[in-house]
Design an enzyme around this catalytic site. Structure first.
Site, PDB file in Angstrom:
ATOM      1  CB  SER A  46      28.017  15.264  -0.394  1.00  0.00           C
ATOM      2  OG  SER A  46      26.906  15.676  -1.144  1.00  0.00           O
ATOM      3  CG  ASP A 158      25.563  17.606   1.393  1.00  0.00           C
ATOM      4  OD1 ASP A 158      26.654  17.115   1.705  1.00  0.00           O
ATOM      5  OD2 ASP A 158      25.297  17.973   0.233  1.00  0.00           O
TER       6      ASP A 158
END
Length: 272
Positions: A46, A158
């Site tokens: 991320s 993510d």
């Protein structure tokens, strides 16, 4: 009598999630560079993939810090009809292509990997081939906010959904010694009890809820790292780009505090 030393271990840096607080990774990298700590591999999840991938492509921390001071969400956000996310992510991808110079993983002198999750199979995916910008874009696709990325027959979101601090992936890429950076909260023991900033919009509702789940998972597992750097950022909200200077400085502070432990552990490993 001095002990015989083996070859220097390959040092991997595992940069964790944290939304805007991931800018702390810039401060950590600055201190490691200043102190001559060699980094042979970077893996990011991320926000960690965002900072790590741009660094691997440009190796210019001064530029990255200047950019962090001036970037605003308006520069990155392209709202869309919410079919798979509130933000289409096309503007983010173009921005990443500029910052990475359109490089592929094969073009990088510093090996880099970005983690993502195949939301259709539930598998963690370590991205280390193809276009760097697209891999970063997949790793930062926060479910419900940023639309996922379709790549290689997978629908990717993510990477922090399954592994917030990807130390294990750094070892998978060949690191013998792993320095992990957790930019989002407590990495062990009881949950943080610090007062968080008020939640004021839908983005903060979603990101904070996801983060609380990720941190609950993180507290139940051991981060497979030799040293964990955890900047104190619990009082800063996940969207606070306006506090970039403070976030970066807290990364520097945490990294400086960790230097003796890094030296000690490297000494132990090198002596074998």
């Amino acid at each position: 009598m001095a002990s015989a030393r083996g070859p220097r271990p390959r040092i991997g840096l595992a940069l964790g999630a944290g939304s805007a607080r991931g800018l702390a990774h810039i401060g950590v990298l600055q201190v490691l560079e200043e102190q001559g700590v060699p980094i042979d591999i970077i893996v990011g999840s991320s926000a960690g993939a965002l900072v790590g991938g741009i660094y691997a492509a440009c190796r210019d921390l001064a530029m990255m810090e200047r950019l962090a001071m001036h970037i605003k969400w308006d520069h990155l956000v392209d709202f869309c009809f919410p079919r798979m996310g509130l933000i289409a992510g096309d503007r983010i991808l173009e921005f990443l292509r500029i910052l990475t110079g359109g490089r592929s993983f094969a073009d990088l002198s510093l090996p880099f990997g970005a983690t993502a999750v195949d939301i259709e199979t539930g598998e963690e995916v370590l991205l280390k081939d193809g276009e760097v910008a697209l891999a970063i874009r997949a790793s930062i696709a926060v479910p419900g906010i940023v639309a996922p990325v379709r790549a290689g027959g997978r629908l990717l979101v993510d990477g922090a959904v399954l592994d917030r601090v990807p130390a294990r992936c750094a070892r998978q890429m060949g690191a013998d010694f792993v320095i992990a950076v957790s930019a989002g909260g407590n990495v062990g023991g009881a949950p943080d009890r610090h007062r968080r900033e008020p939640v004021t919009n839908v983005f903060e509702v979603i990101t904070t809820a996801i983060e609380l789940m990720e941190l609950a998972i993180l507290r139940q597992r051991i981060i497979d790292a030799d040293v964990v750097i955890a900047p104190d950022l619990t009082d800063i909200g996940p969207t606070r780009l306006d506090r970039a200077a403070e976030i970066i400085e807290r990364g520097r502070t945490a990294a400086r505090a960790a230097l003796p432990r890094i030296a000690e552990r490297l000494e132990e490993v090198s002596a074998w």
